[in-house]
Enzyme design. Sequence first.
Site, PDB file in Angstrom:
ATOM      1  N   HIS A  20      46.200  44.550  48.797  1.00 35.45           N
ATOM      2  CA  HIS A  20      45.446  45.687  48.242  1.00 35.45           C
ATOM      3  C   HIS A  20      44.758  46.470  49.358  1.00 35.45           C
ATOM      4  O   HIS A  20      44.767  47.700  49.361  1.00 35.45           O
ATOM      5  CB  HIS A  20      44.347  45.205  47.274  1.00 35.45           C
ATOM      6  CG  HIS A  20      44.849  44.513  46.035  1.00 35.45           C
ATOM      7  ND1 HIS A  20      44.396  43.282  45.631  1.00 35.45           N
ATOM      8  CD2 HIS A  20      45.743  44.906  45.093  1.00 35.45           C
ATOM      9  CE1 HIS A  20      44.984  42.933  44.497  1.00 35.45           C
ATOM     10  NE2 HIS A  20      45.814  43.902  44.151  1.00 35.45           N
ATOM     11  N   LYS A  44      42.023  41.132  28.488  1.00 39.89           N
ATOM     12  CA  LYS A  44      42.719  40.423  29.564  1.00 39.89           C
ATOM     13  C   LYS A  44      41.734  39.483  30.254  1.00 39.89           C
ATOM     14  O   LYS A  44      40.701  39.914  30.743  1.00 39.89           O
ATOM     15  CB  LYS A  44      43.290  41.435  30.568  1.00 39.89           C
ATOM     16  CG  LYS A  44      44.231  40.787  31.565  1.00 39.89           C
ATOM     17  CD  LYS A  44      44.949  41.830  32.401  1.00 39.89           C
ATOM     18  CE  LYS A  44      45.624  41.164  33.598  1.00 39.89           C
ATOM     19  NZ  LYS A  44      46.257  42.126  34.494  1.00 39.89           N
ATOM     20  N   ARG A  93      55.659  46.352  45.773  1.00 38.66           N
ATOM     21  CA  ARG A  93      55.978  45.275  46.718  1.00 38.66           C
ATOM     22  C   ARG A  93      57.466  44.965  46.746  1.00 38.66           C
ATOM     23  O   ARG A  93      58.103  44.953  47.781  1.00 38.66           O
ATOM     24  CB  ARG A  93      55.212  44.001  46.351  1.00 38.66           C
ATOM     25  CG  ARG A  93      53.724  44.122  46.568  1.00 38.66           C
ATOM     26  CD  ARG A  93      52.988  43.018  45.881  1.00 38.66           C
ATOM     27  NE  ARG A  93      53.256  43.031  44.447  1.00 38.66           N
ATOM     28  CZ  ARG A  93      52.665  42.272  43.562  1.00 38.66           C
ATOM     29  NH1 ARG A  93      51.793  41.383  43.950  1.00 38.66           N
ATOM     30  NH2 ARG A  93      52.945  42.369  42.277  1.00 38.66           N
ATOM     31  N   SER A 131      47.399  38.413  43.487  1.00 41.45           N
ATOM     32  CA  SER A 131      46.133  37.734  43.171  1.00 41.45           C
ATOM     33  C   SER A 131      46.417  36.417  42.449  1.00 41.45           C
ATOM     34  O   SER A 131      45.731  35.418  42.671  1.00 41.45           O
ATOM     35  CB  SER A 131      45.262  38.623  42.285  1.00 41.45           C
ATOM     36  OG  SER A 131      44.949  39.821  42.947  1.00 41.45           O
TER      37      SER A 131
HETATM   38  O1  PNS Z   1      46.454  45.288  38.700  1.00 38.07           O
HETATM   39  P1  PNS Z   1      47.145  45.524  37.378  1.00 38.07           P
HETATM   40  O2  PNS Z   1      46.673  44.510  36.363  1.00 38.07           O
HETATM   41  O3  PNS Z   1      48.643  45.563  37.506  1.00 38.07           O
HETATM   42  O4  PNS Z   1      46.651  46.980  36.871  1.00 38.07           O
HETATM   43  C1  PNS Z   1      47.094  47.516  35.642  1.00 38.07           C
HETATM   44  C2  PNS Z   1      46.324  48.809  35.269  1.00 38.07           C
HETATM   45  C3  PNS Z   1      44.837  48.534  35.250  1.00 38.07           C
HETATM   46  C4  PNS Z   1      46.623  49.871  36.303  1.00 38.07           C
HETATM   47  C5  PNS Z   1      46.823  49.300  33.876  1.00 38.07           C
HETATM   48  O5  PNS Z   1      46.772  48.232  32.975  1.00 38.07           O
HETATM   49  C6  PNS Z   1      46.009  50.476  33.314  1.00 38.07           C
HETATM   50  O6  PNS Z   1      46.036  51.559  33.844  1.00 38.07           O
HETATM   51  N1  PNS Z   1      45.264  50.214  32.210  1.00 38.07           N
HETATM   52  C7  PNS Z   1      44.416  51.212  31.586  1.00 38.07           C
HETATM   53  C8  PNS Z   1      44.905  51.565  30.187  1.00 38.07           C
HETATM   54  C9  PNS Z   1      45.952  52.669  30.230  1.00 38.07           C
HETATM   55  O7  PNS Z   1      45.699  53.764  30.692  1.00 38.07           O
HETATM   56  N2  PNS Z   1      47.170  52.362  29.710  1.00 38.07           N
HETATM   57  C10 PNS Z   1      48.269  53.318  29.648  1.00 38.07           C
HETATM   58  C11 PNS Z   1      49.080  53.402  30.920  1.00 38.07           C
HETATM   59  S1  PNS Z   1      50.019  51.951  31.195  1.00 38.07           S
END
Ligand code: PNS
Length: 163
Positions: A20, A44, A93, A131
Amino acid sequence: MKKKGIAVYPGSFDPVTNGHIDVIKRAIRLFDRVIVAVIENPTKKTLFSVDERMEMLRAVTRGLSGVVVSHFDRLLVDYMKKKKASIIIRGLRAVSDFEYEFQMALTNRKLAPDIETVFLMPAEAYTYLSSSIVKEVVRLNGSVKGFVPRQIEARLIRKLLTK
Ligand code: PNS
């Protein structure tokens, strides 16, 4: 290179890894401001609270000018509009990331056509890092030196191995 606008780097960051940090450093070379936005998602389950995740991010990005750490609990695109940001940063990645990232990027584009997702590749050394893997290694008493900063390793040990 001329820098352009405000970018948001969203994620769980549970906890932040060297992968990150590598992406954040690449992003700040391209954009005036990078908001690292920690998702606060009650559905989550995370090891660290949103406050702890932000505190760790702040500690490891201290000294990186233009980087701010914040959190959000709504649709990403709505949060971005509020922040007047038009770029989503995501790290890519390996091929295994692609399907999930493709789905998210196109969903966000459908919801907000003016917001663009930019994928940045971390350094090769971090392409296998996540992570979840870091948490598993610490849980099983392994060393995560080189995967996360020392202070994050200490936090993980405290959280996972001390009662
Ligand atoms: O590190 P992660 O868990 O892969 O991040 C995922 C994240 C937080 C980027 C994604 O779940 C997110 O943007 N959630 C917010 C809700 C949202 O906007 N959902 C619609 C687009 S997928």
